[in-house]
Design an enzyme around this catalytic site. Structure first.
Site, PDB file in Angstrom:
ATOM      1  CG  HIS A  34      -1.768   1.192   1.383  1.00 24.84           C
ATOM      2  ND1 HIS A  34      -3.115   1.195   1.103  1.00 24.84           N
ATOM      3  CD2 HIS A  34      -1.474   2.470   1.769  1.00 24.84           C
ATOM      4  CE1 HIS A  34      -3.607   2.403   1.314  1.00 24.84           C
ATOM      5  NE2 HIS A  34      -2.628   3.198   1.726  1.00 24.84           N
ATOM      6  CD  GLU A  35       1.595   3.655   3.644  1.00 28.78           C
ATOM      7  OE1 GLU A  35       1.774   4.703   2.989  1.00 28.78           O
ATOM      8  OE2 GLU A  35       0.567   3.442   4.317  1.00 28.78           O
ATOM      9  CG  HIS A  93       0.308   6.361  -0.714  1.00 26.63           C
ATOM     10  ND1 HIS A  93      -0.760   6.992  -1.305  1.00 26.63           N
ATOM     11  CD2 HIS A  93      -0.181   5.732   0.391  1.00 26.63           C
ATOM     12  CE1 HIS A  93      -1.854   6.750  -0.569  1.00 26.63           C
ATOM     13  NE2 HIS A  93      -1.527   5.986   0.448  1.00 26.63           N
ATOM     14  CG  HIS A 152       0.385   8.619  -7.311  1.00 23.90           C
ATOM     15  ND1 HIS A 152      -0.766   8.967  -6.663  1.00 23.90           N
ATOM     16  CD2 HIS A 152       0.237   9.076  -8.583  1.00 23.90           C
ATOM     17  CE1 HIS A 152      -1.571   9.610  -7.501  1.00 23.90           C
ATOM     18  NE2 HIS A 152      -0.980   9.689  -8.667  1.00 23.90           N
TER      19      HIS A 152
HETATM   20 ZN   LIG Z   1      -2.735   5.261   1.983  1.00 23.67          ZN
END
Ligand SMILES: [Zn+2]
Length: 673
Positions: free
Chosen positions: A465-466, A469, A472
């Site tokens: 998940h991290e 980010h 991105h």
């Molecule tokens: Zn998040």
């Protein structure tokens, strides 16, 4: 004094930054930024995008990066001295950025750039950056005059202080609690958690097992301790942290919550909005609080039958098999773990043995390298703790980005997991190409003297998940500061790339690469994976309702003026409407709800569910075309990751998926279709 916070090197000198560097550095950077602002807004500077970047852009970017390094250390390597220096500098920093965001002359300059004949020929990212700047100016009070303007600035400053106090209280209440359990009380708790607790007590010269409210300690106790009294004791301590029911009245967040809400409503009213939530929607992909509440209630009604079934099964199992006829909140994690074991015959503990940190990282890096055509390698850099590592991403020999990886929980480190920007991609006015740098922070259990760190499957999902980010931020090809990477992306679309990455953790092809048993080196057996997959949607109804409860509470709290007078009553109402299991009267989870009181998710917690819908729908393209399909990866890279905030998220989604998002994939992925 040679001050590392004034260094112009590409990376912060984290190991050299000391609390005494903060005040002088901030003073100098503030005065340089003020001078740059004066120059940028003077008649000597023409209303020109490049001219503004060269003066103000350069100065404030440097200031922001330096302050970012200080904030980061405050979050991951907190000491009383650092905290004092940070807090001493915070008001002036907040004040400057508040003033900058509402500076009339600067606002006029931006308006002049937008109105100039050359505006139409600015690149699309520049036009979008300009549009967002103007929007943010209005939201920052640039249209306000006189007393209203002064009041607005005072509210901003006070809110920042309150947010900081809120999270300090949560951290101190978490750090400050300890219970020393006897060997008998620890019955059922996994061996590694027991030995960690023993070691922790021993380090303090104490008898027994030191239990804390840090998640790596708290969670195994709640999941496995067979002594109900111990679970009840820890649960109560956890859900009353930083509240009037906690054991330290000076850490009570009640007054802070009230004041923050009052200030937020007042701020919205000054800007001409009916309430804070309306104002918060301006920078969101969703159109209005009503649209969000409708979405949440629709999802809630679809999830409710599944949640009711989940709870009925759990109650029946607990009564029959565990002799718990009156299931309480401090029993649910324990009973759920036992039910999961009975039904799927595996435990998180068993699964953890296969996910060693080195193996998981190697597998994750391989996915990123294959899909997005980059090479990742570890590099030397100054860090703030010996366990922190630093990496670079390179494509065709050119540096794409770099990131720090800080994986393990320790005292003085804020709980949770997050990605933060160190530097953003930017074609600097002097012609240099700045590449992005990220922080990736988690709070996993540390390795021991003779074994690598082991991750639960949840931990692995958090890590992916991290990294979503992080990618991105790191893979953007946009060269404009305001819209490169995650900058300028609507709040409720920010979680699309992160939740998208979680899907990899559920693919057999991927799992084989991520696992290697800590003792035998074997990959995760197919049979165990099949059980995990079957268990994936275990209690998804209950979990969905829990997220909806937080989301509706947050949205209503910020959409109903006067909510500060009856926070608990509102929460009780939301729970009555959404939850299927009553929370105990002493539950004060709002007092540690840092997301909305100290983390920028106010009137935005729904973003997780909203983005889950987007990410599930995006992932369904990979389900069709193949997980490692390079063409699909390229399309996702180019249409979503690389464009960052340079266009509305809905456009990016449609460019990738060829249509608007729909809820089907979300329901299907969670077994609720
Ligand atoms: Zn998040």
């Amino acid at each position: 004094m040679n001050n590392p916070l004034l260094s112009t090197a590409a990376l912060p000198a984290f190991a050299s930054i000391k609390p005494e560097h903060i005040a002088p550095a901030i003073e100098q950077l503030l005065s340089e930024s003020r001078a740059a602002l004066a120059l940028a807004t003077s008649d000597a500077t023409t209303a020109d995008y490049d001219a503004l970047s060269a003066s103000l852009g350069v100065a404030t970017e440097r200031f922001g990066a330096s302050w970012g390094a200080v904030s980061h250390l405050n979050a991951v390597a907190n000491t009383p001295e650092l905290r004092e220096a940070y807090n001493a500098a915070l008001p002036a920093v907040t004040e400057f950025f508040t003033e900058l965001g509402a500076d009339e002359a600067l606002y006029a300059k931006y308006k002049a750039i937008a109105a100039a004949p050359g505006a139409a020929s600015l690149s699309a990212p520049r036009q979008q950056a300009l549009k967002l700047w103007l929007r943010d100016f209005v939201l920052s009070g640039a249209e306000l005059q006189g007393e209203a303007k002064a009041r607005f600035a005072a509210i901003q400053e006070r809110s920042a202080e309150l947010g900081q106090q809120f999270s300090e209280h949560v951290l101190d209440a978490t750090d400050g609690y300890a219970y020393y359990a006897s060997t008998e009380e620890m019955a059922g708790v996994p061996a590694d958690a027991i030995s960690a607790a023993l070691e922790a007590a021993k380090a303090e010269g104490k008898e027994g097992h030191k239990l804390t409210l840090h998640f790596p300690c708290y969670l195994p106790v709640m999941q496995y301790a067979s002594k109900r009294d111990l679970r009840a004791r820890l649960y109560r301590a956890y859900v009353t942290r930083a509240s009037e029911l906690g054991d330290k009245p000076e850490l009570d967040n009640s007054a802070i919550i009230e004041e923050l809400l009052r200030l937020r409503h007042e701020e919205a009213a000054l800007l001409g909005f009916a309430n804070f939530a309306e104002a918060a929607m301006v920078a969101k992909m969703a159109d209005s609080p009503t649209q969000v509440l409708d979405f949440l209630r629709d999802l809630s009604s679809r999830a409710r039958p599944f949640a009711e079934k989940d709870l009925a099964e759990l109650r029946e199992f607990a009564a029959k098999e565990l002799d718990l006829s009156d299931l309480q909140p401090w029993d649910t994690a324990y009973a759920s773990e036992k039910l999961k074991e009975a039904r799927y015959a595996f435990s998180d503990q068993e699964v953890r043995q296969y996910f060693t940190v080195p193996r998981v990282l190697a597998g994750l890096f391989d996915i990123i390298e294959r899909l997005f055509n980059v090479k990742i390698s570890e590099q030397p850099a100054e860090v703030w703790h010996e366990s922190v590592k630093f990496y670079q991403l390179v494509r065709d020999g050119a540096l794409v980005g770099q990131f720090y990886l800080d994986l393990y929980a320790r005292n003085g480190k804020r709980p949770g997991a997050w990605m933060d920007e160190v530097r953003s991609r930017w074609a600097r006015p002097d012609g240099a190409q700045q590449t992005p740098v990220a922080q990736l922070v988690c709070n996993f259990s540390s390795p021991t003297a003779d074994k690598p760190a082991l991750l639960s499957h949840d931990d692995v999902t958090t890590l992916f998940h991290e990294f979503g980010h992080g990618l991105h931020h790191l893979l953007t090809q946009v060269d404009e500061l305001g819209v490169s990477g995650i900058s300028g992306v609507e709040w409720d679309a920010v979680e699309l790339p992160s939740q998208f990455m979680e899907n990899f953790c559920w693919e057999w092809e991927v799992i084989q690469k991520l696992t290697s048993h800590v003792d035998t080196d074997e990959a995760l057996p197919r049979e165990l994976f099949d059980k995990m997959t079957a268990a994936k949607n275990f209690q998804s109804g209950l979990q969905t309702l829990r997220q909806i409860e937080f989301s509706v509470f947050d949205m209503r709290l910020h959409a109903e003026t006067g909510s500060e007078a009856a926070v608990q009553a509102l929460l009780d109402q939301v729970r009555a409407e959404v939850a299927v299991m009553a929370a105990p009267a002493f539950n004060r989870s709002q007092h540690s709800f840092s997301h909305i009181f100290a983390g920028g998710y106010s009137a935005g917690y729904y973003s997780y569910k909203w983005a889950e819908l987007l990410s599930a729908d995006a992932w369904s393209a990979f389900e069709v075309e193949g997980v490692f399909n390079a063409a699909c990866g390229q399309r996702y890279l180019q249409n979503v990751l690389e464009v960052g905030g340079s266009r509305p998220a809905m456009e990016s989604f449609k460019a990738f998926r060829g249509r608007e998002p729909n809820i089907d994939a979300l329901l299907r992925h969670q077994g609720m279709a």
